[in-house]
Design a protein around this motif. Sequence first.
Motif, PDB file in Angstrom:
ATOM      1  N   ILE A   1       4.890  -8.285   6.936  1.00 41.33           N
ATOM      2  CA  ILE A   1       4.592  -7.287   5.906  1.00 41.33           C
ATOM      3  C   ILE A   1       5.731  -7.281   4.893  1.00 41.33           C
ATOM      4  N   LEU A   2       5.431  -7.624   3.660  1.00 36.41           N
ATOM      5  CA  LEU A   2       6.460  -7.787   2.633  1.00 36.41           C
ATOM      6  C   LEU A   2       7.279  -6.513   2.436  1.00 36.41           C
ATOM      7  N   ASP A   3       6.613  -5.367   2.448  1.00 36.58           N
ATOM      8  CA  ASP A   3       7.307  -4.089   2.246  1.00 36.58           C
ATOM      9  C   ASP A   3       8.380  -3.840   3.302  1.00 36.58           C
ATOM     10  N   LYS A   4       8.154  -4.388   4.499  1.00 36.41           N
ATOM     11  CA  LYS A   4       9.057  -4.114   5.624  1.00 36.41           C
ATOM     12  C   LYS A   4      10.207  -5.121   5.730  1.00 36.41           C
ATOM     13  N   GLN A   5      10.190  -6.172   4.919  1.00 35.65           N
ATOM     14  CA  GLN A   5      11.248  -7.175   4.965  1.00 35.65           C
ATOM     15  C   GLN A   5      12.448  -6.715   4.142  1.00 35.65           C
ATOM     16  N   ALA A   6      13.635  -7.132   4.565  1.00 30.71           N
ATOM     17  CA  ALA A   6      14.869  -6.673   3.915  1.00 30.71           C
ATOM     18  C   ALA A   6      14.874  -6.924   2.408  1.00 30.71           C
ATOM     19  N   ASP A   7      14.419  -8.119   2.008  1.00 26.77           N
ATOM     20  CA  ASP A   7      14.428  -8.473   0.589  1.00 26.77           C
ATOM     21  C   ASP A   7      13.068  -8.289  -0.087  1.00 26.77           C
ATOM     22  N   GLY A   8      12.094  -7.765   0.667  1.00 25.63           N
ATOM     23  CA  GLY A   8      10.743  -7.619   0.136  1.00 25.63           C
ATOM     24  C   GLY A   8      10.629  -6.708  -1.078  1.00 25.63           C
ATOM     25  N   PRO A   9      11.120  -5.473  -0.994  1.00 26.94           N
ATOM     26  CA  PRO A   9      11.004  -4.559  -2.143  1.00 26.94           C
ATOM     27  C   PRO A   9      11.705  -5.083  -3.397  1.00 26.94           C
ATOM     28  N   ALA A  10      12.863  -5.727  -3.233  1.00 25.12           N
ATOM     29  CA  ALA A  10      13.582  -6.261  -4.390  1.00 25.12           C
ATOM     30  C   ALA A  10      12.783  -7.398  -5.035  1.00 25.12           C
ATOM     31  N   PHE A  11      12.164  -8.250  -4.197  1.00 28.60           N
ATOM     32  CA  PHE A  11      11.321  -9.317  -4.742  1.00 28.60           C
ATOM     33  C   PHE A  11      10.142  -8.725  -5.504  1.00 28.60           C
ATOM     34  N   GLN A  12       9.488  -7.728  -4.913  1.00 28.41           N
ATOM     35  CA  GLN A  12       8.356  -7.098  -5.570  1.00 28.41           C
ATOM     36  C   GLN A  12       8.753  -6.510  -6.922  1.00 28.41           C
ATOM     37  N   ALA A  13       9.933  -5.914  -6.975  1.00 29.66           N
ATOM     38  CA  ALA A  13      10.410  -5.310  -8.227  1.00 29.66           C
ATOM     39  C   ALA A  13      10.672  -6.380  -9.286  1.00 29.66           C
ATOM     40  N   ARG A  14      11.299  -7.493  -8.882  1.00 24.54           N
ATOM     41  CA  ARG A  14      11.584  -8.585  -9.838  1.00 24.54           C
ATOM     42  C   ARG A  14      10.285  -9.214 -10.333  1.00 24.54           C
ATOM     43  N   TYR A  15       9.355  -9.415  -9.415  1.00 22.48           N
ATOM     44  CA  TYR A  15       8.064 -10.009  -9.770  1.00 22.48           C
ATOM     45  C   TYR A  15       7.333  -9.112 -10.774  1.00 22.48           C
ATOM     46  N   LYS A  16       7.292  -7.813 -10.482  1.00 24.82           N
ATOM     47  CA  LYS A  16       6.577  -6.885 -11.356  1.00 24.82           C
ATOM     48  C   LYS A  16       7.242  -6.784 -12.724  1.00 24.82           C
ATOM     49  N   ALA A  17       8.581  -6.815 -12.750  1.00 26.71           N
ATOM     50  CA  ALA A  17       9.297  -6.757 -14.025  1.00 26.71           C
ATOM     51  C   ALA A  17       8.998  -7.993 -14.872  1.00 26.71           C
ATOM     52  N   ARG A  18       8.853  -9.140 -14.209  1.00 25.12           N
ATOM     53  CA  ARG A  18       8.637 -10.400 -14.925  1.00 25.12           C
ATOM     54  C   ARG A  18       7.178 -10.573 -15.353  1.00 25.12           C
ATOM     55  N   PHE A  19       6.239 -10.212 -14.477  1.00 25.27           N
ATOM     56  CA  PHE A  19       4.830 -10.533 -14.740  1.00 25.27           C
ATOM     57  C   PHE A  19       3.937  -9.311 -14.979  1.00 25.27           C
ATOM     58  N   LYS A  20       4.529  -8.124 -14.941  1.00 27.64           N
ATOM     59  CA  LYS A  20       3.803  -6.874 -15.257  1.00 27.64           C
ATOM     60  C   LYS A  20       2.645  -6.595 -14.299  1.00 27.64           C
ATOM     61  N   GLN A  21       2.763  -7.077 -13.092  1.00 26.33           N
ATOM     62  CA  GLN A  21       1.776  -6.788 -12.054  1.00 26.33           C
ATOM     63  C   GLN A  21       2.421  -7.027 -10.696  1.00 26.33           C
ATOM     64  N   ALA A  22       1.827  -6.478  -9.652  1.00 21.12           N
ATOM     65  CA  ALA A  22       2.365  -6.657  -8.306  1.00 21.12           C
ATOM     66  C   ALA A  22       1.985  -8.041  -7.780  1.00 21.12           C
ATOM     67  N   PRO A  23       2.817  -8.629  -6.895  1.00 23.83           N
ATOM     68  CA  PRO A  23       2.462  -9.914  -6.297  1.00 23.83           C
ATOM     69  C   PRO A  23       1.227  -9.773  -5.417  1.00 23.83           C
ATOM     70  N   ASP A  24       0.420 -10.830  -5.356  1.00 25.21           N
ATOM     71  CA  ASP A  24      -0.783 -10.849  -4.526  1.00 25.21           C
ATOM     72  C   ASP A  24      -0.435 -11.494  -3.174  1.00 25.21           C
ATOM     73  N   VAL A  25      -1.345 -12.260  -2.606  1.00 23.35           N
ATOM     74  CA  VAL A  25      -1.210 -12.687  -1.208  1.00 23.35           C
ATOM     75  C   VAL A  25      -0.010 -13.607  -0.965  1.00 23.35           C
ATOM     76  N   TYR A  26       0.103 -14.722  -1.711  1.00 24.29           N
ATOM     77  CA  TYR A  26       1.085 -15.734  -1.328  1.00 24.29           C
ATOM     78  C   TYR A  26       2.161 -16.042  -2.373  1.00 24.29           C
TER      79      TYR A  26
END
Length: 377
Positions: free
Chosen positions: A281-306
């Motif tokens: 579960i990405l949310d539960k991984q140590a670096d998961g939330p930071a990755f999600q934040a960087r992805y959303k800042a760059r692409f203006k949407q949340a990451p999908d499956v892979y």
Amino acid sequence: MASNNKSIPFAAAALLLVSQAALAQEQVVKIGITGPLSGANAFAGKDNENGVRLAVEELNAKKVSIAGKTIKFELHSEDDQGDPKAGVAVAQKLVDAGVRFVLGPYNSGVAIPASRVYNDAGVIMSTVGTNPKVTQNGYKGVFRIVASDTQLGGSMAGYAAKQLKLKTIGVIDDRTAFGQGIAMEFVKQAKASGITVAGHEFTTDKATDFAAILTKLKSKNVDAIFFGGYAPQGAPMVRQMRQLGLKAKLLGGDTLCSPEMAKLGGDAVGENVLCAQGGAILDKQADGPAFQARYKARFKQAPDVYAASFYDQTMFIAQSMKSANSLDPSVVAAAMRASTYKGVVGSYAYDANGNMKQSTVTVYTFKNGVPSALATY
């Protein structure tokens, strides 16, 4: 006062020499990404591409140095349309362009024939194609970066038997390499778990009307239907199940574990839909939330499956280049098999066939239009 115009050409020449010296110390490494960037599964292809793009941009910002040269990673993206024939043509195009490291394909049916092209050219191919056949040819440059159908189908069957206590299930597959593969593994594990498979129906990955096969399965009083296929078919299927009064759950693999499933299926998609996806579960991984934040800042949407898995594998390839101090794909592939990488969504370590030595599988349902984790195996 006279000006010394002779100094200007000397200064320009000096700058040119400095520029040439800098270029001599920089080497371009082409990274390919192939997936369905058009058609019904374009949402997945674009998400995977974004994961690779984010990794490439971050690597370039770090100024990675290998064998005494600064590496500039260059992204080459190609639309394989989720089609085997187009996938082979795209593979040859990337090879001809000098790409030696490819992320993708997304679809098993594309990955299987394309892998031969990449293998013959000495190219590393990293795919989320889950059909077991993807890694059965002994190609040293092929890596499956997620769980296989055996793991996904087995986990979903185990959850259906133990947690959902289901007794009778119908199966539908779309006849693609992915759909057939995961349906076959689910059936095998479901029967071993004591579940009765009451019927196995077939459709295509272009179909939109499932009334006939759903009516047939309804007559067999199934508790659930396992669908081996993709969200663009899974969503109308679950809507039609509701219209027919078929109160069975819809189960599936990773291709249903996407917000796209809820977007297309509307309020027909909820806790009645369950799917199995490779990875923690990405949310539960140590670096998961930071990755999600960087992805959303760059692409203006949340990451999908892979997206995170493609990001991780790109970073693993770069790490292996550095540890091997080489850009030779065969050397890099050997380094990858001999090491591990702690990524955003988990740890990566490969066996001799290019399969993950250990791959977590998470079962999801849907709440408020997004996948919600139920259990991790």
